[in-house]
Scaffold this active site. Structure first.
Site, PDB file in Angstrom:
ATOM      1  N   GLU A   8      44.006  32.862  50.442  1.00  0.00           N
ATOM      2  CA  GLU A   8      43.093  33.126  51.571  1.00  0.00           C
ATOM      3  C   GLU A   8      42.257  31.901  51.963  1.00  0.00           C
ATOM      4  O   GLU A   8      41.035  31.939  51.988  1.00  0.00           O
ATOM      5  CB  GLU A   8      42.186  34.316  51.254  1.00  0.00           C
ATOM      6  CG  GLU A   8      42.955  35.594  51.015  1.00  0.00           C
ATOM      7  CD  GLU A   8      42.072  36.796  50.703  1.00  0.00           C
ATOM      8  OE1 GLU A   8      40.836  36.631  50.653  1.00  0.00           O
ATOM      9  OE2 GLU A   8      42.623  37.897  50.510  1.00  0.00           O
ATOM     10  N   GLU A 126      50.875  42.144  49.040  1.00  0.00           N
ATOM     11  CA  GLU A 126      49.813  43.142  48.852  1.00  0.00           C
ATOM     12  C   GLU A 126      49.930  44.275  49.877  1.00  0.00           C
ATOM     13  O   GLU A 126      48.939  44.760  50.418  1.00  0.00           O
ATOM     14  CB  GLU A 126      48.424  42.493  48.984  1.00  0.00           C
ATOM     15  CG  GLU A 126      48.181  41.333  48.044  1.00  0.00           C
ATOM     16  CD  GLU A 126      46.804  40.696  48.221  1.00  0.00           C
ATOM     17  OE1 GLU A 126      45.917  41.345  48.820  1.00  0.00           O
ATOM     18  OE2 GLU A 126      46.615  39.555  47.766  1.00  0.00           O
TER      19      GLU A 126
END
Length: 739
Positions: A8, A126
């Protein structure tokens, strides 16, 4: 085996050229921290601690979220290409894919294809798929179809490239999910397989259920029911190709509007509402099991019904079908034997967008035209505490052809903060726009989520970032109570007078790098970034034509008392600029019967006023007159008293009566010579000519401070007995002697 080395690091905003979030790692080391992290991981996993005889046993991944969104995807791809060019030991690219039913499955496929040309493998790291709130059986079934279609994409991509490393679902069951309120996983909280599991596995799925929202409200059953504005604010739900319907709800009844395309009247024509185990029929003739009204339409008929409910409340889900009968044919909203669902939600937020004569300038300042706009406020607390939370008063306008929506948001915020690394946790205003009010639920290409922070840094949600950016012009400025955001947003081809648009506003309140509050105008769910269904509605309304003010023409005359033959000043106002006003003198209460007379004209200036000096004709008789000013349809009048003029000589100067010894000659005036005996109606007996007002009565000296002698009242004259000794003229020739 694989390892997420860096997670991220891509910004959701294009604020920075390198596309990276300003984390503490970045602030200290810059982009180099990414290269160093991979170098250390390579050394540890694939060198020092690698098993003997293995060659790089651990694949090193970079991983991020929202990679299905165009702008962030571009920034992610650019970083990966830079890393590979620098020789960073990068083996794989991870896509988290935290998505929702609103996300097009095609966006997941596009994300994989964007990196397919690079020497890396890819993974879904995810994955979860939220269904929205409240969770309905219809959406649980729809989730199964989403997982089915997504896993088909993943299998086909791997079959074509061999580069799909793995697909990981982010949790075992809904009860343990970080998004548990929206049931995102393959198993429910009881560890029972959901349709999502069977979809991912490529198994059989039960038929889809139709599901819609019903906003709180009601429409009265009167003559206007079928044409009520409420039914125009939302798209109708299709019943095959023969009818469409919409609903509103209150605790004790469901209002159902249905419009049917059926030009041929038949005794069997009607609608049936199935509500759980109950069925309510209503005929085209206006009779049935529930109260309702019917009206004919151009292509058939329409009806509004009140179907009973018992203590309904927001959040309830009703099992419903609506069926239309035309002769011997019945068409339902759902498949035969299946009921869809209506979820009861809050009242629909609605605002009329006023038309502005000119477009506001997008500079952060409040132009005068903003005073025309209605104000809505972000009063719906979605996240955090309302205590001290930032909130906004928002105005909207349109102008010209209606292709652009203008927005002005004045935000009250006692602490400005943009220190957070993600744009949505900075002080900012978000504008959600569904041009044309399609209310698709999942974002269409044309739907947009726009975020503008206090420094006018813009970012966007789902969709093509470049396309959304091209639709926007914005400006911000600080104010005494917070900050202001002003924006112009293209409505594409869906604008124009009278059009409806899905719309919502959101205020993000950041404090010390953390988002502490979220407030919206309409959607209370907190998932406006995923779904358009609960946004408010805006209609572009045309300005009411202003009734032209009837000009109030006026005229004044100075002085209002004048001697015939003298001038007066005439002032006019309220007439059309540049016009010519005609002046006439019309008798109202006069001696004799004088005719109206022209006094002349007045030329009116640009301000509708004008002035002229005119002469009252000398022959004008004593009396009350109207001075009438007219031009076209406009006219005005005022009053003027006219006194008769003299025989042509100038009036005596003030303070000067007749000269001594110059009275009338003997025997030439009524009531003067002895022996005539005629009554004198206007003079004192035997005193000669009528006194001049303001002077002593015929004594030749000024008499300051005394009122003029009006003489006897008309009709009260007495016979003149002749002059008193020493006062009247002598009989016969000779000059009058002074008194």
């Amino acid at each position: 085996v694989a390892w997420d080395v860096v997670n991220e690091v891509i910004s959701d905003s294009p604020e920075f050229a390198d596309g990276l979030r300003r984390s503490e790692w970045y602030r200290i080391l810059g982009e180099e921290f990414i290269d160093l992290a991979f170098a250390y991981a390579e050394e540890a996993f694939n060198d020092e601690y690698a098993a003997d005889g293995t060659d790089r046993p651990v694949a090193l991944f970079i991983n991020d979220y929202n990679t299905d969104q165009g702008g962030k995807q571009d920034r992610y791809l650019a970083l990966v290409e830079r890393m590979l060019d620098r020789g960073v030991p990068l083996d794989g690219v991870g896509h988290q894919f935290h998505v929702s039913l609103s996300t097009p499955v095609s966006a997941l496929e596009t994300a994989l294809e964007r990196f397919a040309h690079l020497p890396v493998v890819q993974a879904v790291t995810e994955m979860d798929v939220t269904v929205g709130t409240p969770v309905t059986q219809a959406n649980i079934i729809e989730q199964g179809y989403f997982y089915r279609d997504a896993f088909e994409v993943f299998r086909e991509f791997h079959a074509a490239t061999g580069d799909m490393f793995a697909v990981t679902v982010w949790g075992l069951h809904d009860g343990r999910s970080w998004r548990s309120t929206q049931a995102p996983l393959l198993f429910d909280s009881g560890l029972q397989a959901k349709p999502a599991y069977f979809g991912a596995a490529g198994g059989e799925l039960e038929p889809r259920l139709l599901a819609e929202l019903s906003f709180q409200g009601s429409v009265a059953l009167d003559e206007a029911a079928t044409t009520a504005h409420d039914w125009q604010r939302l798209p109708l739900h299709a019943v095959g190709d023969v009818a469409a319907f919409q609903t509103r709800w209150e605790a004790d009844h469901l209002t159902v509007y249905v419009t049917v395309r059926d030009a041929t009247v038949d005794a069997t024509d009607g609608v049936t509402v199935v509500l759980g185990a109950d069925t309510y029929a209503f005929g085209r003739d206006g009779t049935g099991d529930v109260p309702g009204v019917v009206a004919a339409t151009d292509d058939g008929w329409a009806a509004v019904l009140h179907v009973p409910l018992d203590g309904a409340a927001a959040g309830d889900v009703l099992d419903v079908d609506l069926q239309v009968t035309d002769g011997g044919t019945t068409t339902g909203w759902n498949s035969p034997g299946v009921l869809g669902t209506l979820t009861l939600v809050e009242p629909l937020s609605f605002v009329e967008v006023a038309e502005a004569p000119t477009a506001p300038t997008i500079d952060g300042d409040v132009d005068d035209v903003w005073s025309l706009a209605d104000v809505v406020t972000t009063d719906t607390q979605v996240e955090g505490s309302a205590d001290g939370a930032a909130t906004a008063e928002v105005r909207t306008l349109w102008s010209g052809d209606g292709s652009t929506l203008f927005v002005l948001a004045d935000v009250t915020d006692d602490q400005i903060d943009v220190s957070g690394s993600d744009p949505w946790i900075q002080d900012s205003v978000e504008i959600f726009l569904d041009a044309g009010n399609v209310r698709n639920g999942p974002y269409r290409y044309e739907d947009t989520q726009i975020r503008i922070n206090v420094d006018n840094v813009t970012s966007f949600g789902t969709g093509d970032e470049a396309f959304q950016r091209d639709r926007l012009t914005s400006a911000t400025t600080l104010t005494e109570t917070g900050y202001r955001v002003e924006a112009a947003i293209s409505l594409l081809e869906a604008g124009g007078p009278g059009t409806f648009h899905g719309l919502d506003f959101q205020v993000n309140d950041g404090t010390n790098g953390t988002r502490t509050s979220v407030r919206t105008w309409a959607d209370p769910t907190g998932i406006s970034y995923q779904n358009t269904s609960r946004w408010g509605v805006a209609q572009l309304v045309t300005a009411e034509p202003e009734e032209p003010e009837e000009p109030e023409a006026d005229v004044t005359v100075t002085p209002w008392l004048v001697v015939a033959g003298k001038k007066v000043t005439v002032d006019v106002s309220g007439f059309d600029p540049g016009s010519t006003v005609t002046l006439r003198l019309e008798p109202k209460l006069t001696l004799g019967r004088p005719r109206p007379a022209d006094l002349g004209t007045v030329q009116v200036g640009d301000d509708g006023t004008g002035t002229a000096k005119v002469t009252v004709p000398k022959p004008t008789k004593l009396g009350l007159y109207a001075v009438v000013a007219s031009s076209g349809d406009l006219s005005a009048k005022t009053w003027l008293i006219v006194l008769p003029g003299g025989p042509g000589k100038p009036d005596p100067k003030p303070g000067h009566g007749p000269k001594p010894g110059h009275g009338p000659k003997p025997g030439h005036g009524p009531g003067h010579g002895p022996g005539h005996g005629k009554p004198d109606p206007g003079h004192g007996p035997g005193h000669g000519p009528k006194p001049d007002p303001g002077h002593g009565p015929g004594h030749g000296k000024p008499d300051p401070g005394h009122k003029p002698d009006p003489g006897p009242k008309p009709g009260h004259g007495k016979p003149d007995p002749g002059p008193k000794p020493g006062h009247g003229p002598k009989a016969g020739p000779g000059a009058q002697r002074p008194c």
